[in-house]
Design an enzyme around this catalytic site. Structure first.
Site, PDB file in Angstrom:
ATOM      1  N   ARG A 194      -2.695 -10.386   3.117  1.00 36.44           N
ATOM      2  CA  ARG A 194      -2.160  -9.162   3.416  1.00 36.44           C
ATOM      3  C   ARG A 194      -3.065  -8.160   4.258  1.00 36.44           C
ATOM      4  O   ARG A 194      -4.134  -7.892   3.932  1.00 36.44           O
ATOM      5  CB  ARG A 194      -1.336  -8.394   2.350  1.00 36.44           C
ATOM      6  CG  ARG A 194      -0.569  -7.246   2.710  1.00 36.44           C
ATOM      7  CD  ARG A 194      -0.088  -6.540   1.549  1.00 36.44           C
ATOM      8  NE  ARG A 194       0.707  -7.527   0.463  1.00 36.44           N
ATOM      9  CZ  ARG A 194       1.057  -7.369  -0.766  1.00 36.44           C
ATOM     10  NH1 ARG A 194      -0.044  -6.394  -1.423  1.00 36.44           N
ATOM     11  NH2 ARG A 194       1.621  -8.187  -1.483  1.00 36.44           N
TER      12      ARG A 194
ATOM     13  N   ARG B 283      -2.804   1.789  -1.245  1.00 32.17           N
ATOM     14  CA  ARG B 283      -2.746   0.395  -0.263  1.00 32.17           C
ATOM     15  C   ARG B 283      -1.912   0.897   1.099  1.00 32.17           C
ATOM     16  O   ARG B 283      -2.284   2.228   1.237  1.00 32.17           O
ATOM     17  CB  ARG B 283      -1.397  -0.248  -0.927  1.00 32.17           C
ATOM     18  CG  ARG B 283      -2.053  -0.887  -2.618  1.00 32.17           C
ATOM     19  CD  ARG B 283      -1.131  -2.114  -2.807  1.00 32.17           C
ATOM     20  NE  ARG B 283      -1.732  -2.555  -4.129  1.00 32.17           N
ATOM     21  CZ  ARG B 283      -1.234  -3.439  -4.837  1.00 32.17           C
ATOM     22  NH1 ARG B 283      -0.036  -4.323  -4.371  1.00 32.17           N
ATOM     23  NH2 ARG B 283      -1.870  -4.272  -5.792  1.00 32.17           N
TER      24      ARG B 283
ATOM     25  N   LYS C 289      -2.110   0.156  -8.898  1.00 34.09           N
ATOM     26  CA  LYS C 289      -1.950   0.209  -7.575  1.00 34.09           C
ATOM     27  C   LYS C 289      -1.336   1.655  -7.253  1.00 34.09           C
ATOM     28  O   LYS C 289      -0.755   2.216  -7.982  1.00 34.09           O
ATOM     29  CB  LYS C 289      -1.292  -0.721  -6.888  1.00 34.09           C
ATOM     30  CG  LYS C 289       0.200  -0.762  -7.571  1.00 34.09           C
ATOM     31  CD  LYS C 289       0.912  -2.093  -6.941  1.00 34.09           C
ATOM     32  CE  LYS C 289       2.345  -2.253  -7.937  1.00 34.09           C
ATOM     33  NZ  LYS C 289       3.191  -3.444  -7.646  1.00 34.09           N
TER      34      LYS C 289
ATOM     35  N   LYS D  12       0.581   3.977  -4.024  1.00 38.51           N
ATOM     36  CA  LYS D  12       1.356   3.685  -2.860  1.00 38.51           C
ATOM     37  C   LYS D  12       1.806   5.385  -2.205  1.00 38.51           C
ATOM     38  O   LYS D  12       2.275   5.956  -2.796  1.00 38.51           O
ATOM     39  CB  LYS D  12       2.427   3.013  -2.826  1.00 38.51           C
ATOM     40  CG  LYS D  12       2.144   1.497  -3.472  1.00 38.51           C
ATOM     41  CD  LYS D  12       3.485   0.550  -3.438  1.00 38.51           C
ATOM     42  CE  LYS D  12       3.028  -0.659  -3.991  1.00 38.51           C
ATOM     43  NZ  LYS D  12       4.121  -1.498  -4.280  1.00 38.51           N
TER      44      LYS D  12
ATOM     45  N   CYS E  76       4.957 -16.993  -4.868  1.00 40.74           N
ATOM     46  CA  CYS E  76       4.705 -15.860  -5.841  1.00 40.74           C
ATOM     47  C   CYS E  76       4.618 -16.161  -7.196  1.00 40.74           C
ATOM     48  O   CYS E  76       5.581 -16.852  -7.681  1.00 40.74           O
ATOM     49  CB  CYS E  76       5.768 -14.746  -5.737  1.00 40.74           C
ATOM     50  SG  CYS E  76       5.454 -13.283  -6.702  1.00 40.74           S
TER      51      CYS E  76
ATOM     52  N   CYS F  46      11.511 -10.937  -9.226  1.00 43.40           N
ATOM     53  CA  CYS F  46      11.098 -10.411 -10.495  1.00 43.40           C
ATOM     54  C   CYS F  46      11.225  -8.846 -10.715  1.00 43.40           C
ATOM     55  O   CYS F  46      11.451  -8.142  -9.670  1.00 43.40           O
ATOM     56  CB  CYS F  46       9.475 -10.752 -10.788  1.00 43.40           C
ATOM     57  SG  CYS F  46       8.301  -9.819  -9.833  1.00 43.40           S
TER      58      CYS F  46
ATOM     59  N   CYS G 205       9.321  -5.968  -5.375  1.00 40.52           N
ATOM     60  CA  CYS G 205       8.642  -5.715  -3.873  1.00 40.52           C
ATOM     61  C   CYS G 205       9.853  -5.176  -2.879  1.00 40.52           C
ATOM     62  O   CYS G 205       9.396  -4.362  -1.853  1.00 40.52           O
ATOM     63  CB  CYS G 205       7.937  -6.877  -3.511  1.00 40.52           C
ATOM     64  SG  CYS G 205       6.495  -7.042  -4.597  1.00 40.52           S
TER      65      CYS G 205
ATOM     66  N   CYS H  97      12.336  -9.982  -1.302  1.00 40.96           N
ATOM     67  CA  CYS H  97      10.931 -10.222  -1.547  1.00 40.96           C
ATOM     68  C   CYS H  97      10.736 -11.814  -1.323  1.00 40.96           C
ATOM     69  O   CYS H  97      11.690 -12.819  -1.081  1.00 40.96           O
ATOM     70  CB  CYS H  97      10.391  -9.643  -2.715  1.00 40.96           C
ATOM     71  SG  CYS H  97      11.027 -10.697  -4.106  1.00 40.96           S
TER      72      CYS H  97
END
Length: 1452
Positions: free
Chosen positions: A939, A1008, A1079, A1081, A1309, A1348, A1352, A1303
């Site tokens: 990414r 991120r 993470k 954001k 994934c 899931c 995302c 996603c």
């Protein structure tokens, strides 16, 4: 129950046969496929092949060559039946049933009556049922082919049971039949067949076999089944012998009339036929339905006459031939009167009923019409058109109806046409050369003739020269040579000639047409399809597959050969087609498009293709003999993974290197053979380790077998093993499928089975082979009480909340427990059940179960003094990683595996890459003894989602060289690459850096990629906001010297300073050695569009414009958004951010840094599921107000109150818009953000070519689309024309489709529980029909899908959302706000497609009828009482009712 004849025939065919071949008509649905598809779901062991009508069915059946029963299902199509003729010599002595739906016209069928086939006719549903049984019995027992033709009628019939049917037919190939080794009434695959003294088999006594079968069928069905049936009196003088429908009704229509219904056509049992005809008969009419026969008398008339002539019985005084036309129910009496009149007249050729209606009915149901190309093969046709445009000439194109010859689509016929065309062009060339030698022509004409000759096979120059020459010839034909040229002017153009072949061509490389093309040496191209799915590969012998054509052709040495698969590598197909066209000589392009039936979903075709290509079953390669003269490789292996495996194999076995440079006779089982050795080595190593361990421990032995998908069960198993060793137990640990359970379990003394639960109560992936083996291969009693066992199962009792699904809870563990007892093992402790819903999660049940195990092993009294090792967590990995270096560099250098160490896999996330594996091919590779097909996702970090055309060209080059030739635009405005092999990972990273972009902090526990509203046409704020996104990204960027050292081979100040022990001296001024708990954001929105979903992020900045200057005044600051959830764990929830104040541009960086550092210092590092900022605010600080106070304390000043703002939507605005500076921007719709080329839609190529002429920028939207931005007014028309040329101006879709997003999910994934990107387009297409039917074509409704609960795609905000729980099963949510300011709520649990559509249809209809003007779908479902609103993240689970009824629409 009313059924059709085709349904009962298809059922019997499927249940009695080992292979069923179903021919799909060209212009209508198959009569058989629905039944076959339903039965295939419950009886997958039957091989069902669906083929197109233009395929040579006889060739396919002949190639199957089974000793077991085969059924061929078709309609009475002339070409299908004609193509059987060349194969009948082989087929008539095969156990084959050919079932033909005839629709009342029998000419083509009766033409086969002298072929040796047994012919049986059915005119009713009951007869179709009985005769289908009869045909199957005869074929299976006598090994003779039977053709059963039946009228497609409907009615009620009492069908035999599945069990009785299978036993009756006695099919030796069916695993469902009774008998030894799965065979009926025989052994070793053969039915008991006896020989007489002359050596003849019982199968040679056809009449006897038929008579016997009739008796047996009669006994089975409970009524008489006869070859001939008389309706009427034996004293009748007027008799009709009928082959067709309505015999009984016709006999009843007239007194004194008897009708003999013919049901057995062949063998011609003359004595039985005559015995059915009344002895008193004085007048006999033979009625049949062979309208298109070419003889005066019908075939049945000839048979009846022959029966009389071969007997002592004389012909009656009136014996005439007539046609039985269509007789409607109300016309039977009239038809009877017509028959009596015809008998009285005594003349041949009369018609009873309507012949016209009979023919019309047959034509309507059997007329081929234009041959339809199977939809999955159309991709290649589109590519041919795309590459060659007006040069393309498909000689045997299905769409070309100008040639009605029956063989028009055959390779031989097509090749003959090509030769004729080439000969004409040779004549044309001779005429042009002659004209050049002549004098008196104009200089322009002479020069054009000469230029044409020199460039007649130059694709670029030939077009203009041919047009010019044709124009000149209009005014000058002064010589015979010029007249000749003009007469052949249709051959001036240089065509790319292609012959397209179906599967049938590929089963024998010596077939005439293919052989002639290969041997001819002429410049003609063949495209040959193979549609045999990888999962069905064993149904056909390996030496009969299409790749034999490749090897056969390559042996000639002067043939271009390519093996392609458009669903695996679109670019390779393009190269192959262009290279084949350029090659001077014959070319063969093999095209792999695997599908089980012509209506198979594209997703299934993709999976089958991947399995075939990845395993080497269908290698992608190109063989170009002309390349040697150019100094390039003659043979190129294009499949990335198989090429990597081959290289590794050759590196290990230098002995065989020379073979790789010789002719490409590849070992397609290379991977499998290596896998066998790998398994053997693993077993030896495990045994040695086991013996060594037993020598060092005195306690009882214990084998711990675990099954785990997500890793939790594995961790518990490891902990259990460590605790066992601490008590002196000789414990060892293995994944279930790594243990040879069928061979060694009987020798174990104590075994623990520890498993989690996957899908719908399924075992995890690393236990599925064990589960199958224990249930299918191990017989009851195969273990003894010497083997002690206990089971601990882990699951979630609320994961499947419906009562009917409750049994899925911990099902794998319960199944193992029950099966072990049946196998004979001794249970030493009751099964333990770990439930995520308990107060301590699985620990509640585990704490009860574990002491029982220690007691059973006799080690419960042992005191463990040493502290158990603390589990290794992400926090330990980070602190021990030497600032994210770990052993990544060493792992990249390790060529023995495609993976890296587990701890390094956590660290590489910080570097911008995830280790993944192909989940589509996991089971297949595992069965072959191979490790998963590991690869990496990369990414990039692109703040604000803006890149230049030059950067895009470089990024595209990385995709072409190192990834899967696609680029994914993400929901965070950046790009992802997928399927990058470890050997290419470093080069790919360097390629990205070459674009002046990087991947630092694109993933991992850091801040991120920073997002911002991408639409510059909204306001003057955009440039200010974009600059801020870059500033924030740089301000919060980790130092990460490790990145530059590992990927870019650069020295850093850290790499020059070694500490004691070899560690590098490094530091992270902002993050410290632990980085963040999870993470982080940040997103910036520019009202009125909330396209970034600013409340879904840890920090959301809402840009506020100065009312006077229209420039940036500052930002409202939102904190605490986050999407990640764990299914059924209510301690986790999605949350939208709280606006806690306003910050000026000067304060913004400090405010963002402060919020992030509070999260760094106070976030939960003990439980990653509670580590996001949203939980820190709610559970550490007690809410947003307290958190705001801490932010202000650290900043040293109070935050200003938030400013007013208004959001309208979170979708994108497509097409052209103009900004305040006069520049243009065009938003392109891109399905789920996937930049790729596909047949008919070369988007990636178009974008690459656009980057070469575009002078502005590309901007990625948070909804995964692309804006071609900053276009000067003078360049707009040029850009617009380019978009049209490459079909990139494709934004004219429904509002639903434009607002859908998904996603990645499967296959790459590792967290995916269900499909998302690959499935959402299929679901949208079906839901879209409901919207369109209710007049909602342009209404934007956000519909998102996530594979899931990490979501995302930010599905928890959508108006309609689906979150994967298991393959094919989703959580369905409704009620999100259209502007992204309200979460949705769970509406249904565990729904599949059928229920989704059933639930949505009434809701959408109600919305269309009852909405208020301007009311969005999300708002409506709340106002209408369909679902309750979600007022906050913590209240997400409040008022959830998954069984609620949908209020009916208000009647107008």
């Amino acid at each position: 129950m009313t059924v059709s004849a085709a349904q009962v025939v298809a059922r019997i065919a499927h249940l009695s046969s080992s292979t069923v071949v179903s021919v799909k008509p060209a212009s209508q649905p198959s009569l058989f496929n629905d039944t076959l598809n339903k039965l295939s779901a419950s009886h997958p062991e039957v091989n069902v092949e669906h083929i197109a009508q233009n395929v040579d069915a006889g060739s396919i059946v002949a190639q199957i060559g089974s000793k077991d029963l085969i059924s061929l299902l078709t309609i009475a199509d002339q070409q299908t039946l004609t193509r059987l003729v060349p194969h009948l010599a082989t087929l008539i002595r095969a156990p084959l049933v050919i079932s033909v739906a005839s629709f009342g016209e029998h000419s083509d069928i009766m033409a086969l009556r002298q072929s040796g086939l047994i012919l049986v006719h059915s005119s009713t549903v009951e007869q179709a049922h009985d005769h289908a049984l009869l045909a199957a019995r005869i074929a299976a027992q006598s090994k003779r082919a039977v053709l059963h033709f039946f009228e497609e009628a409907s009615g009620e019939v009492e069908e035999v049971t599945d069990f009785d049917l299978v036993n009756f037919v006695g099919n030796s190939g069916s695993a469902r039949a009774n008998g030894v080794n799965g065979h009926a009434n025989g052994v070793n695959g053969h039915v008991n067949v006896t020989e007489d003294e002359d050596g003849k088999t019982a199968g040679d006594d056809i009449e006897g076999a038929v008579d016997s079968a009739y008796s047996q069928v009669s006994e089975l069905v409970g009524h008489a089944v006869e070859p001939f049936k008389l309706f009427g009196s034996q004293d009748a003088t007027n008799v009709a012998v009928v082959l067709g429908s309505g015999a009984e009704a016709l006999a009843a229509s007239q007194a004194g009339l008897a009708v003999v219904d013919i049901r057995l056509v062949r063998p011609a049992v003359a004595d039985r036929l005559l015995s059915s005809i009344p002895a008193a008969a004085q007048k006999i009419a033979v009625l049949e339905q062979s309208v298109r026969r070419t003889t005066r008398f019908g075939p049945l008339f000839v048979d009846v006459a022959g029966a009389f002539q071969g007997s002592d019985r004389s012909l009656p005084k009136v014996f005439v031939s007539g046609t039985l036309g269509s007789v409607e129910a109300g016309d039977v009496e009239t038809a009877g009167q017509e028959l009596i009149s015809a008998l009285d007249a005594g003349k041949h050729g009369f018609v009873i009923g309507s012949e016209r209606k009979l023919v019309a009915k047959a034509d309507a149901n059997t007329s081929a019409g234009p041959v339809s190309v199977p939809k999955h093969e159309q991709a290649y046709n589109l590519m041919l058109e795309q590459v060659f445009n007006e040069r393309l000439s498909v000689i045997n194109s299905p769409s070309d109806e100008t040639d009605s010859h029956p063989a028009a689509l055959s390779p031989e016929y097509a090749f003959g046409q090509v030769l004729a065309q080439l000969e004409k062009r040779d004549e044309l060339t001779d005429a042009v050369n002659e004209a050049i030698r002549e004098t008196g022509h104009s200089s322009e004409l002479h020069e054009t003739l000469a230029q044409w000759v020199s460039s007649k096979e130059d694709a670029k120059k030939n077009v203009s020269l041919s047009n010019k020459l044709a124009s000149l010839l209009e005014s000058d034909v002064s010589s015979d040579a010029l007249k000749k040229i003009k007469s052949l002017s249709t051959h001036l153009a240089f065509k790319s000639r292609w012959i397209v072949g179906s599967d049938a061509w590929a089963y024998d490389a010596g077939m005439g047409g293919v052989h002639h093309v290969i041997a001819s040496g002429r410049n003609v191209n063949m495209l040959i399809f193979d549609s045999v799915p990888y999962s069905k590969r064993d149904a056909i012998a390996a030496h009969k597959r299409k790749k034999d054509i490749a090897l056969y052709a390559m042996n000639y040495g002067s043939v271009y050969v390519a093996s392609t698969a458009v669903y695996a590598d679109y670019t390779q197909v393009l190269h192959a087609l262009m290279e084949a066209d350029r090659f001077e000589g014959p070319s063969i392009v093999l095209a792999y498009v695997p599908y089980k039936n012509v209506d198979a979903p594209a997703l299934d075709v993709l999976r089958e293709t991947k399995l075939a290509v990845d395993s080497g079953y269908w290698p992608l390669f190109r063989w170009d003999p002309s390349a040697e003269a150019r100094g390039t490789e003659v043979f190129r292996l294009d499949g990335v993974r198989i090429r990597e495996q081959l290289k590794q194999f050759l590196d290990r076995h230098n002995l065989f290197t020379s073979l790789a440079n010789a002719k490409p006779t590849l070992s397609y089982d290379l991977a499998a053979s290596q896998g066998t050795g790998l398994r053997d080595a693993q077993r030896r190593k495990a045994k040695e380790a086991y013996e060594k361990m037993l020598g060092s421990l005195d306690g009882p032995p214990l084998l711990v077998l675990y099954a785990s998908d997500g890793g939790n069960a594995e961790k518990v198993a490891k902990k259990l093993t460590a605790r066992a060793k601490a008590r002196g137990v000789a414990a060892r640990l293995l994944a279930m499928d790594d243990y040879p359970v069928t061979e060694e379990l009987k020798d174990e003394k104590n075994v623990v089975f520890l498993t989690s639960t996957a899908g719908q109560g399924e075992p995890p992936q690393n236990a599925r082979e064990t589960y199958k083996a224990m249930h299918n291969k191990m017989a009851p009693g195969s273990l003894t009480e010497e083997t002690n066992f206990t089971v601990f199962a882990m699951g979630d009792s609320h994961y499947w909340p419906r009562a009917e699904d409750a049994h899925y809870y911990n099902k794998p563990g319960k199944d193992f427990d029950k099966r072990l007892e049946i196998l004979g093992a001794k249970r030493i402790a009751p099964i333990g059940l770990g439930d995520d819903q308990d107060a301590d999660g699985y620990q509640t049940g585990y704490k009860i179960w574990e002491p029982l195990l220690w007691k059973a092993l006799g080690v419960d009294t042992i005191e463990v003094k040493e502290a158990e090792p603390e589990p290794i967590t992400n926090e330990h990995m980070k602190i021990a990683s030497n600032y994210l270096r770990g052993t990544i560099k060493e792992g990249l250098a390790d060529t023995s595996t495609g993976a890296i160490a587990e701890t390094d896999g956590q660290l590489t996330k910080f570097h911008g890459t995830y280790q993944q594996y192909d989940r589509d091919t996991f089971e297949e590779r595992k069965a072959a003894g191979l490790e998963p097909a590991y690869s990496f996702m990369i990414r990039a970090r692109i703040p604000g989602g803006v890149c230049t055309p030059q950067q895009w060209l470089q990024l595209d080059d990385v995709s072409e060289k190192y990834a899967n030739k696609t680029i994914k635009i993400t929901t965070r405005q950046t790009i992802q690459y997928h399927c990058v092999l470890k050997s290419n990972l470093k080069a790919a990273m360097q390629g990205i850096n070459k674009s002046l972009l990087d991947t630092i902090a694109a993933c991992g526990d850091v801040n991120r990629n920073v997002m911002c509203s991408p639409n510059p046409a909204l306001s003057e704020l955009h440039n200010d906001v974009f600059e801020f996104s870059k500033s924030i990204s740089e301000h919060l960027l980790p130092r990460m010297n490790a990145y530059h050292e590992i990927w870019l081979d650069k020295e850093t100040d850290s790499s020059k300073q070694l500490l004691v022990g070899g560690a590098l001296q490094d530091y992270e001024p902002l993050y410290g050695p632990y980085y963040l708990p999870r993470k982080f954001k940040i997103a910036i929105a520019v009202p009125p569009r909330n396209d970034v979903d600013c409340f879904a992020h840890d920090i959301g900045l809402i840009a506020i414009a100065d009312p006077e200057t229209k420039r940036l005044l500052g930002f409202n600051l939102s904190v605490g958004g986050g999407m990640g959830v764990t299914h059924s764990m209510k301690a986790t929830y999605p949350r939208l951010g709280d606006v806690i104040g306003f910050v000026t541009p000067e304060q913004t960086l400090d405010a963002c840094r402060t919020v992030m550092l509070i999260q760094r210092d106070t976030g939960n590092r003990a439980n990653r599921k509670q580590a996001r900022l949203k939980y820190t605010i709610d559970k550490v600080w007690g809410g947003a107000d307290n958190f705001r106070a801490e932010v202000e304390r650290r900043l040293g000043y109070k935050l200003a109150e938030p400013k007013e703002y208004h959001f309208e939507t979170n979708t994108d605005q497509y097409g052209w818009t103009k900004d305040h500076l006069g520049n243009w921007h065009c938003t392109l719709w891109l399905e789920n953000g996937r930049v790729k080329d596909e047949p008919g839609n070369p988007f990636r190529t178009g974008l690459r070519e656009l980057a070469k002429i575009h002078k502005g920028n590309f901007r990625f939207t948070p909804n995964q689309h692309i804006i071609v931005s900053d276009i000067k007014p003078e360049d707009k028309d040029k850009i617009d024309a380019h978009l049209k040329e490459y079909k990139m101006n494709n934004w004219e879709h429904s509002g639903l489709k434009l607002s859908a997003s998904a996603c990645v999910a499967f296959p790459t994934c590792g967290l995916a529980m269900a499909e998302s990107e690959r499935y959402l387009p299929l679901l949208v297409e079906k839901v879209e029909k409901i919207f369109l039917a209710n007049g909602l074509a342009k209404d934007e409704v956000t519909m998102r899908m996530a594979g899931c609960p990490n979501s995302c795609s930010r599905a928890w905000i959508a108006e309609i959302a689906f979150v994967g729980k298991a393959p094919g099963s989703y959580l369905m949510l409704l009620g999100g706000a259209h502007n992204g300011t309200r979460l949705n709520k769970i509406f249904r649990d565990n729904v599949g497609e059928e229920e989704i559509l059933a639930v949505l249809e009434p809701i959408i209809k109600k919305y269309a009828q009852e909405r208020i003007t301007g009311e969005t779908f999300g708002d409506f479902v709340i106002r209408a009482g369909i679902i309750a609103p979600t007022t906050s993240g913590a209240a997400f689970y409040d008022n959830v009712n998954t069984e609620s009824t949908i209020p009916a629409p208000v009647q107008a």
